[in-house]
Design an enzyme around this catalytic site. Structure first.
Site, PDB file in Angstrom:
ATOM      1  N   GLU A   1       0.741  -1.055  -0.010  1.00 16.34           N
ATOM      2  CA  GLU A   1      -0.157   0.072  -0.006  1.00 16.34           C
ATOM      3  C   GLU A   1       0.975   1.284  -0.167  1.00 16.34           C
ATOM      4  O   GLU A   1       1.809   1.489   0.747  1.00 16.34           O
ATOM      5  CB  GLU A   1      -0.930   0.141   1.452  1.00 16.34           C
ATOM      6  N   ARG A   2       0.668   2.279  -0.903  1.00 16.79           N
ATOM      7  CA  ARG A   2       1.624   3.381  -1.201  1.00 16.79           C
ATOM      8  C   ARG A   2       2.846   2.832  -1.308  1.00 16.79           C
ATOM      9  O   ARG A   2       3.776   3.595  -1.076  1.00 16.79           O
ATOM     10  CB  ARG A   2       1.262   4.095   0.119  1.00 16.79           C
TER      11      ARG A   2
ATOM     12  N   GLU B   1     -10.397   4.829   9.090  1.00 15.37           N
ATOM     13  CA  GLU B   1     -10.455   4.402   7.542  1.00 15.37           C
ATOM     14  C   GLU B   1     -10.854   2.907   7.435  1.00 15.37           C
ATOM     15  O   GLU B   1     -10.525   2.241   6.898  1.00 15.37           O
ATOM     16  CB  GLU B   1      -9.260   4.520   6.815  1.00 15.37           C
TER      17      GLU B   1
ATOM     18  N   ARG C   1      -2.391   3.748  16.911  1.00 13.79           N
ATOM     19  CA  ARG C   1      -2.063   4.880  16.009  1.00 13.79           C
ATOM     20  C   ARG C   1      -3.304   5.904  16.194  1.00 13.79           C
ATOM     21  O   ARG C   1      -4.249   5.509  16.752  1.00 13.79           O
ATOM     22  CB  ARG C   1      -2.125   4.539  14.597  1.00 13.79           C
TER      23      ARG C   1
ATOM     24  N   ASP D   1      -2.555  14.555   6.672  1.00 15.39           N
ATOM     25  CA  ASP D   1      -2.050  13.243   6.257  1.00 15.39           C
ATOM     26  C   ASP D   1      -0.908  13.494   5.173  1.00 15.39           C
ATOM     27  O   ASP D   1      -0.923  13.605   4.118  1.00 15.39           O
ATOM     28  CB  ASP D   1      -3.337  12.475   5.688  1.00 15.39           C
TER      29      ASP D   1
ATOM     30  N   GLU E   1       5.067   9.928  13.844  1.00 14.42           N
ATOM     31  CA  GLU E   1       5.187   8.998  12.710  1.00 14.42           C
ATOM     32  C   GLU E   1       5.473   9.933  11.470  1.00 14.42           C
ATOM     33  O   GLU E   1       4.786  11.037  11.170  1.00 14.42           O
ATOM     34  CB  GLU E   1       3.854   8.288  12.609  1.00 14.42           C
TER      35      GLU E   1
ATOM     36  N   GLU F   1       3.926   9.258  -0.669  1.00 12.88           N
ATOM     37  CA  GLU F   1       2.624   9.146  -1.057  1.00 12.88           C
ATOM     38  C   GLU F   1       1.905  10.482  -2.048  1.00 12.88           C
ATOM     39  O   GLU F   1       1.544  10.387  -2.936  1.00 12.88           O
ATOM     40  CB  GLU F   1       1.705   8.440  -0.048  1.00 12.88           C
TER      41      GLU F   1
ATOM     42  N   TRP G   1     -13.777  12.844   2.774  1.00 17.79           N
ATOM     43  CA  TRP G   1     -12.700  12.803   3.364  1.00 17.79           C
ATOM     44  C   TRP G   1     -12.111  14.024   4.234  1.00 17.79           C
ATOM     45  O   TRP G   1     -11.217  13.680   5.080  1.00 17.79           O
ATOM     46  CB  TRP G   1     -11.416  12.466   2.609  1.00 17.79           C
TER      47      TRP G   1
HETATM   48  O1  GCW Z   1      -2.440   8.243   3.850  1.00 12.92           O
HETATM   49  C1  GCW Z   1      -3.173   7.506   4.206  1.00 12.92           C
HETATM   50  C2  GCW Z   1      -3.204   6.555   3.229  1.00 12.92           C
HETATM   51  C3  GCW Z   1      -3.664   4.939   3.341  1.00 12.92           C
HETATM   52  C4  GCW Z   1      -3.166   4.544   4.668  1.00 12.92           C
HETATM   53  C5  GCW Z   1      -3.359   5.547   5.697  1.00 12.92           C
HETATM   54  C6  GCW Z   1      -2.850   5.328   7.084  1.00 12.92           C
HETATM   55  C7  GCW Z   1      -2.401   2.484   5.343  1.00 12.92           C
HETATM   56  O2  GCW Z   1      -3.477   6.973   1.875  1.00 12.92           O
HETATM   57  O3  GCW Z   1      -3.285   4.360   2.546  1.00 12.92           O
HETATM   58  O4  GCW Z   1      -3.395   3.104   5.150  1.00 12.92           O
HETATM   59  O5  GCW Z   1      -3.065   6.855   5.368  1.00 12.92           O
HETATM   60  O6  GCW Z   1      -1.856   6.183   7.625  1.00 12.92           O
HETATM   61  O7  GCW Z   1      -3.477   4.445   7.818  1.00 12.92           O
END
Ligand code: GCW
Length: 668
Positions: free
Chosen positions: A148-149, A275, A308, A354, A376, A382, A530
């Site tokens: 992922e990413r 999410e 998290r 983010d 973090e 990304e 979002w």
């Molecule tokens: O930035 C977003 C990403 C998701 C990611 C999420 C996270 C792993 O688009 O892909 O999921 O953050 O940090 O949990």
């Protein structure tokens, strides 16, 4: 024979300069090992021999239970902090004293780094103590092999719902990690899907153990991301309520079994109620209840639970102007300060949104006085060009680490909070989402290796400058030709600013294509759920996050920062649209209007990429063909993409505002 790019910064190129060779040789002929050997020390010695045979064509002799009057001596000193070491050299003897085997490994890498940079060893006197005790990497690897990413090819841990059995690459990765001081990692995505839920079961535990063993040999502790709803997902129970006796028993049993098989496991990382991932909210419980239940389950085995804070409403109605995603982490976690178990750590993203190109520092950092926390970062780019664009991230992270939160008065910097010093935390540190994959050069873009390298170096010592880190990496990775070094420095140093210039302006963020997050799409996230809005209309743009008239987000900061951001007069230009909604004609501190700033920076950003290309072209006969060609291709794509950004953004804002560019450049 491994490819140059695969070796990353551990090139160990043969040294041609005979004068330098003669000065270093006395120190490297013999190693006296004045300590008990273990796997980590063995690997330090292997690394030493590999480096020396490659750089000096010598076979360093290893003397156990004996002394040398010329050469390297390895000693332990229990009084040192675990990862600390001292390097002291006379004219021909070098003594490396470490607080643990791992510290010795770091010290050996340090000497090899010095030699790769052609430093002299005589008279050396260095004491290194890492600023952060836990220095961690998170993988977002899925067991189907995708990442992922991920922008550097597939996973090198998993493929086809299995662990990859050939673990050579995992060894090579462990070397790279420990060479820059990383001592912890997770190997699977925080989004834990059906199959990965089974990582804590017998289906995979022996693979988990074998992988963990490899990392342990390089002083790295492995953790697993777990599924909060595992008891339900695995079909054992019908609830994952953290207060339910059966759930508590399930995790107690699971933890016991996991630690029976993998006694050195670090613990669990959890993304809950985030999410669409399950979490304690489903059962009307809070995050302290959820995290503590898991914390207690792993406590008997010395395990930790990393929890998290990326928790926000991702089903927001875009019409709702009251809800502000930026507030979410603070609003959720600040009230729980002090309620977490001793072995629970909250993991907080550097910004409130983010990983955007520009965000303020998360106001939650500094607000948790009685809770362990990790900061973090995201090394994977990304939102920063996905490792097709050259963007050097250390300057961004340094701004975060140097940020003064005022949490305990002036000079309460983020770097001192997350290191655990300010609030005297037992567990503290920094983590980042990795940027590596199975690509031959690890990171897709060869120069993205610098962000991986730099992350390790920076969190070891946040006082290193961006320039120092880049220079270290360039010399080790591309050699010592002064023109090459100078040229690559000119490319990397302004690259974050360049990216910011041609993408979304003044801290507003987003404006990317939905879901894959690459390339411009100004309204992509505007009428969506979002919480990611810019509110541009024909008069102006920006999000009002003030206390006076907006969402009140500025009130989450201590007074000094709150006031700084609250007032349009004092709010820094680069974050203006994050905090305020202003007319296009608003005059910035730079003296330009917002609209003219948008036009100018977007042209400038493209020019900066053109300069990068000219610089790189001038190195055609200095860098080996494969690396040169590869970076060249990425740069030309970057230029195309930067123009796409420039023209989309400039045309959009011209069409919205009707205000012409003072310089009358082409608008579409
Ligand atoms: O930035 C977003 C990403 C998701 C990611 C999420 C996270 C792993 O688009 O892909 O999921 O953050 O940090 O949990």
């Amino acid at each position: 024979e491994k490819l140059t790019s695969y070796r990353a910064w551990l090139q160990y190129e043969q040294i041609e300069n005979q004068d330098y060779v003669s000065k270093i040789k006395p120190f490297v002929q013999h190693v006296a090992v004045d300590l008990a050997c273990d796997e980590i020390i063995d690997n330090a010695l292997i690394e030493w021999q590999t480096g020396l045979s490659s750089m000096f064509q010598i076979n360093a002799s290893i003397i156990k239970d004996g002394s040398v009057d010329k050469g390297l001596v390895l000693k332990l000193d229990q009084d040192y902090q675990e990862d600390a070491y001292v390097l002291r050299a006379s004219d021909d003897q070098l003594i490396l004293t470490g607080g643990s085997s791992r510290a010795i490994l770091y010290g050996v890498f340090h000497i090899l780094r010095l030699i790769q940079r052609r430093a002299l060893l005589a008279g050396l006197s260095i004491k290194e103590t890492p600023k952060n005790k836990i220095r961690m990497i998170n993988h977002w690897d899925d067991m189907n092999g995708s990442v992922e990413r991920g922008y550097a090819g597939k996973s090198f841990f998993f493929d086809d719902y299995q662990f990859i059995k050939d673990r050579q690459r995992v060894y090579d990765y462990a070397r790279l990690l420990s060479s820059v001081g990383i001592n912890a990692l997770t190997i699977n995505n925080v989004n834990v899907h059906r199959i990965e839920t089974e990582l804590v079961t017998d289906t995979f535990l022996s693979d988990v153990k074998q992988t963990s063993d490899i990392f342990n040999q390089y002083g790295i502790t492995m953790y697993l991301s777990i599924n909060y709803a595992a008891p339900v997902e695995l079909g054992v129970l019908t609830t994952a309520d953290p207060l339910d006796e059966d759930v508590i028993a399930f995790w107690g049993k699971t933890a016991k079994h996991v630690y029976d098989v993998v006694p050195n496991l670090g613990g669990f990382l959890v993304k809950a109620d985030s999410e669409n991932r399950p979490g304690p909210f489903t059962y009307g419980r809070d995050h302290a209840q959820g995290a503590n239940m898991l914390g207690k389950a792993v406590e008997p085995y010395g395990g930790k639970v990393i929890w998290r804070c990326f928790v926000y409403n991702n089903k927001q109605d875009w019409r709702d102007r009251k809800t502000d995603r930026a507030r979410a982490a603070y609003d959720h976690f600040k009230p729980l300060d002090g309620e977490f178990n001793d072995n629970v750590i909250l993991q907080i993203k550097n910004g409130p949104m983010d990983f955007q190109v520009r965000e303020p520092v998360s106001p939650l950092i500094g607000e948790l006085e009685n809770t362990n926390q990790f900061l973090e970062f995201q090394i994977a780019q990304e939102y920063l060009g996905q490792q097709r664009h050259l963007v050097y991230l250390i300057p961004q992270w340094k701004e975060v680490l140097e940020f003064d939160t005022y949490a305990k008065g002036e000079n309460t910097k983020v770097k001192d909070i997350v290191s655990g010093e300010v609030f005297d935390n037992k567990i503290a540190g920094i983590v980042a989402v990795t940027n590596v994959g199975i690509d031959y050069n690890w990171t897709g873009h060869t120069i993205a290796q610098l962000n991986f390298y730099g992350y390790g170096r920076l969190i070891w010592n946040p006082d290193l400058t961006s320039e120092e880190i880049a220079l270290e990496w360039i010399k080790q990775t591309f050699g010592h030709d002064p023109k090459t070094i100078e040229t690559i420095m000119k490319m990397v140093m302004p690259s974050w600013e360049a990216y910011e210039n041609y993408t979304s302006p003044l801290g507003i963020g987003w404006m990317v294509n939905v879901s894959h997050h690459y390339g411009p799409n100004i309204d992509g996230y505007e009428y969506d759920m979002w919480g990611t809005y810019h509110f541009a209309d024909r008069n102006g743009i920006g999000v009002d996050r003030t206390i006076a008239t907006g969402t009140g987000y500025t009130g989450q900061y201590h007074a000094e920062n709150r006031d700084l951001y609250e007032s349009i007069e004092t709010c820094p230009d680069e974050l203006l649209l994050f905090f305020h909604h202003v007319p296009y004609t608003h005059v910035l501190k730079s003296g330009k209007t917002v609209i003219q700033h948008i036009y100018d920076t977007h042209h400038k950003g493209v020019e900066q990429v053109e300069e990068m290309i000219a610089n790189w072209d001038s190195l055609a006969d200095k860098v080996d063909e494969r690396r040169h060609q590869d970076v060249k291709e990425r740069l030309s794509h970057q230029l195309w993409s930067a123009k796409e950004w420039r023209d989309t953004i400039n045309s959009y804002f011209y069409r919205k505002s009707g205000i012409a560019d003072e310089q009358n450049r082409k608008i579409y």
